[in-house]
Design an enzyme around this catalytic site. Sequence first.
Site, PDB file in Angstrom:
ATOM      1  N   LYS A 108       0.866  -1.192   0.000  1.00 38.96           N
ATOM      2  CA  LYS A 108       0.000   0.000   0.000  1.00 38.96           C
ATOM      3  C   LYS A 108       0.897   1.235   0.000  1.00 38.96           C
ATOM      4  CE  LYS A 108      -3.880   1.864   2.664  1.00 38.96           C
ATOM      5  NZ  LYS A 108      -4.857   1.550   3.702  1.00 38.96           N
ATOM      6  N   GLY A 121      -1.244   8.019  -5.407  1.00 40.32           N
ATOM      7  CA  GLY A 121      -0.815   6.628  -5.224  1.00 40.32           C
ATOM      8  C   GLY A 121       0.082   6.424  -4.015  1.00 40.32           C
ATOM      9  N   ARG A 171       0.661  -5.280   3.394  1.00 40.53           N
ATOM     10  CA  ARG A 171      -0.583  -5.736   4.011  1.00 40.53           C
ATOM     11  C   ARG A 171      -0.858  -7.186   3.618  1.00 40.53           C
ATOM     12  NH1 ARG A 171      -5.883  -2.017   3.491  1.00 40.53           N
ATOM     13  NH2 ARG A 171      -6.047  -2.667   1.329  1.00 40.53           N
ATOM     14  N   ASP A 247     -16.888  -0.803  -0.569  1.00 42.97           N
ATOM     15  CA  ASP A 247     -15.569  -1.243  -1.047  1.00 42.97           C
ATOM     16  C   ASP A 247     -14.645  -1.573   0.130  1.00 42.97           C
ATOM     17  OD1 ASP A 247     -16.007   1.687  -0.980  1.00 42.97           O
ATOM     18  OD2 ASP A 247     -13.831   1.777  -1.173  1.00 42.97           O
ATOM     19  N   ASN A 248     -15.071  -1.246   1.331  1.00 44.52           N
ATOM     20  CA  ASN A 248     -14.262  -1.572   2.503  1.00 44.52           C
ATOM     21  C   ASN A 248     -14.887  -2.691   3.331  1.00 44.52           C
ATOM     22  OD1 ASN A 248     -12.458   0.402   1.748  1.00 44.52           O
ATOM     23  ND2 ASN A 248     -13.373   1.984   3.025  1.00 44.52           N
TER      24      ASN A 248
END
Length: 481
Positions: A108, A121, A171, A247-248
């Site tokens: 990430k 990003g 992650r 989306d989480n």
Amino acid sequence: MQTSDLFNLDFSYLSLPDTFHSLVMPSALDKPELLLFNRQLADELTLNLPDAEDAKSILSQLGDFSKSYAQAYAGHQFGHFANLGDGRAIMIGEHITKDQNRFDIQIKGSGRTDYSRRGDGRATLKAMLREYLISEAMHHLKISSSRSLAVINTNETVYRETVHQGAALLRVMKSHIRVGTFEYASHLGSLEDLKALTIYTIKRLYPEIELDNKAAIHLLKRVMIAQIELVVNWMRVGFIHGVMNTDNSAISGETFDYGPCAFMNAYNPSTVFSSIDQNRRYAYGNQPKIIKWNLACFAEALLPIIDENKQKSIELAQEVIDDFDVIWNHKYYEMMLGKVGIKSNNSDHWELIDELLRLMQNHKMDYTNTFLALSKEVGSETKALQSDFFSPWMEKRKRILDSLNSNEDARQLMKANNPVFIPRNHLVEEALDQAIKGDMSTYLELIDVLSRPYNYQDNRELFLKPSATTFEENYQTFCGT
Ligand code: AMP
Ligand code: MG
């Protein structure tokens, strides 16, 4: 040795249609340096890592990945549909452990992807240290969560509201497939895409589901149970995710995306810390309602493959979602009764919990410490539990408890359900502020305390204390920094 040699990589996700990913290499990180490495997790994952020095040199040169990719997904953000995708995370593959368990390994903050939109990003060091700390704390609180393997410091400058130092986080998660991945397939892909995703997800995460014409509805049920169990656990420890967009919400039932999350101190269901959550959509007490809403989005995404007849699909999906409240109440109250030492799923006892929460709210009692005082007779709420306003409740509890289980059972139940230590917001902020100035000692001590959250630890009373009310009133967390 190269970074990819650390892992035993597989790429099953890339067997899905191309629409689900875009191949992308992590962009070179400027002067990467390994700042934190989770040796315990590395051992659990059976990584190929002879010693810590190796980790340092290997992880300081991220970038030799043959098939890295970003995942495509959509999602409802604060109720509104959006086409998203990994904008600042890159999957380097799936690591297969020696006992054949599969985990996504993601970087990430590794640079822009096809889905970055206007984002850079990148991630800030503070946010990545925060995610590492809270995700590991959640794991030790025995709550299903993404894990953090490493934080890599970079020389990158990241611009947010001010100038920050950049960093990347490694992650680890059973799978990053989310409700939003299904929404993407259903609303923006073809029927074949949705079928492929469903079959892939079942094989990977719920292999016990038979791939027959009821597979989609079984998947919906399994995910609903996994998410209910997860959010019940959040409620147990006072965790506020802060950005429960679809989306989480992971299909695996893992907590992930630690953006503006925080822990509640004084009990109040309307507690929100996230700076972007003006309408308190993701407040502590709203979390059950929101996860039900997210599951309804999941159900809607599955409609085209639940049954060939649209009306029948709707009916079948609705039946599953209609069970949510009953299942939620049973699991939630069973857990809450466990927190006060009562082993029961009899709804006659639910009122005892409602009454306790009303008392806690009216008297602004610290959530964690109320249960701590009840189970261990220590901490800031010990006095409150002995005061007049609390005694009728204490007597009622004792009557129920005596009629149901032994004191020893009560002690065990309370120990298992009530953490002594949670990541107190003011301590997290203090530790992060010092860490980004280069002093990691407070941060590492906090990590150590939170690695045994259910054990009372001598000389660590400081970590039990809630912050001053003024800190809490002014405390704000920020998303995606
Ligand atoms: P989140 O709020 O973290 O769930 O992020 C929502 C979406 O925004 C996801 O698609 C992220 O990948 C994307 N995103 C968040 N921050 C950035 C960033 N700095 N650069 C690019 N994309 C980002
Ligand atoms: Mg996200």
